[in-house]
Design an enzyme around this catalytic site. Sequence first.
Site, PDB file in Angstrom:
ATOM      1  N   ARG A  18      45.695 -46.248 -37.700  1.00 11.06           N
ATOM      2  CA  ARG A  18      45.929 -46.991 -36.455  1.00 11.06           C
ATOM      3  C   ARG A  18      46.947 -48.121 -36.621  1.00 11.06           C
ATOM      4  O   ARG A  18      47.429 -48.672 -35.625  1.00 11.06           O
ATOM      5  CB  ARG A  18      44.599 -47.554 -35.931  1.00 11.06           C
ATOM      6  CG  ARG A  18      43.760 -46.522 -35.191  1.00 11.06           C
ATOM      7  CD  ARG A  18      42.472 -47.147 -34.664  1.00 11.06           C
ATOM      8  NE  ARG A  18      41.497 -47.349 -35.716  1.00 11.06           N
ATOM      9  CZ  ARG A  18      40.314 -47.957 -35.546  1.00 11.06           C
ATOM     10  NH1 ARG A  18      40.001 -48.454 -34.364  1.00 11.06           N
ATOM     11  NH2 ARG A  18      39.474 -48.090 -36.551  1.00 11.06           N
ATOM     12  N   ASN A 224      42.525 -53.415 -37.695  1.00 16.19           N
ATOM     13  CA  ASN A 224      42.758 -51.975 -37.599  1.00 16.19           C
ATOM     14  C   ASN A 224      44.068 -51.613 -36.915  1.00 16.19           C
ATOM     15  O   ASN A 224      44.430 -50.445 -36.853  1.00 16.19           O
ATOM     16  CB  ASN A 224      41.607 -51.315 -36.825  1.00 16.19           C
ATOM     17  CG  ASN A 224      40.295 -51.413 -37.574  1.00 16.19           C
ATOM     18  OD1 ASN A 224      40.187 -50.977 -38.713  1.00 16.19           O
ATOM     19  ND2 ASN A 224      39.297 -52.027 -36.956  1.00 16.19           N
TER      20      ASN A 224
END
Length: 434
Positions: A18, A224
Amino acid sequence: MNKNKISVVILAAGKGSRMKSAKAKVLHTICGKEMLYHIIKASREISDDITVVVAHQKEAVMTSMNSYFNDINFVVQDDINFPGTGGAMKNISAKNEKVLVLNGDMPLISAKALDGFLRSSSDIVMSIFDLPNPDGYGRVIIENAEVKKIVEQKDASDLELQVTTVNAGVYLFHKNILDRYIPLLRNNNAQKEYYLTDIVSMARAGGLTISPLLVDEEHYKGVNSKKDLANAEEIMQERIRTKWMESGVTMQLPSTIYIEEGVTFEGECRVENGCRITGSSKIISSHIKAHSVVEDSIVINSDVGPLAHLRPASQLEDSHVGNFVEIKKSTLKGVKAGHLSYIGDATVDEGTNIGAGVITCNYDGINKHKTVIGKNVFIGSDSQLIAPVTLEDDVMVAAGTTVRSTTIKSGELAVSSSKSRVIKDFYYKFFKKK
């Protein structure tokens, strides 16, 4: 707790897809240092037995961390046959009775924030926090003040997805619990991975105590995505600025100032708005004026800027560097360079004045060359010093002079400008007027 009572394992094997980057997730930087560096630094405050689990870009990760620390153990995860957080723990050899498991994407963690784990006597302690929007987190099912089970979001039922208590990703285990249950983990889940969280269910079935520990989201925040990275950096910047202001540094509009983790201040210092101070810069009893950049440099009893740039390996002492002056890999002591100059690969001694537009021409296209400027030298505006050049003490350089690869002796004047000419009526002839 004494350092020799707990081992720390940091899970740093993931790809971090991500992040949308070719770089390993844990090597993305916050305030000048890799995320993993910040976690190891905090861990070293509580333990002398630290293991980092690596897989994706393992060589790059190990090389990076070994440049900072020389006492870290690395374990390479077999992420093909044993993927997941449980697989990461398969070959861990902790030397202490208690094992604290951290994630490699939690750069905001601190030793103080881990204190609740160190004081607990439960068989297993796991961190939790409550989120209004728990999307992306594993859900924690709690009954009678104990953890019943943890469900990864991708495996959760509709009812479990409504739970807002989430897994913050940090655990404390007794070593014998890991030794007992890690071999029993199975990958019969949607992702076909081995989950460390499954130990909670097995341990509960075995009659062990699993205590939830409510923690604050700020310290346990996972990174993330690039947006998460930016948010985490803002939080760390606030910590860094607060630390130095509490130590006596004056900051004007502090939210506009960027200071990296390795920067230090001593004495009475002032930093104005819009400044960027990076690397291992040391600012000692100095004033950094608005919108200046200081990179890996030392500034002692000097003022810099506004709008000045100190590039790496520069050192200023008792000097004034004004607006639009760039210093690169140079040492200035007792020098004035008020504006619009470039000083590169040079040493400049006390009492010297560098006029506007002066540049050291230090690069010939192949090699960098040194410029040595002595004491009480006056360099007139718009002069060029083509290195290698030495200007001894008590030298003058006339404005507009080019000094080429030579030594100017003490007491001498260097001048290369030709006599100016005045051509009558040239303007009218050139533009065919009058």
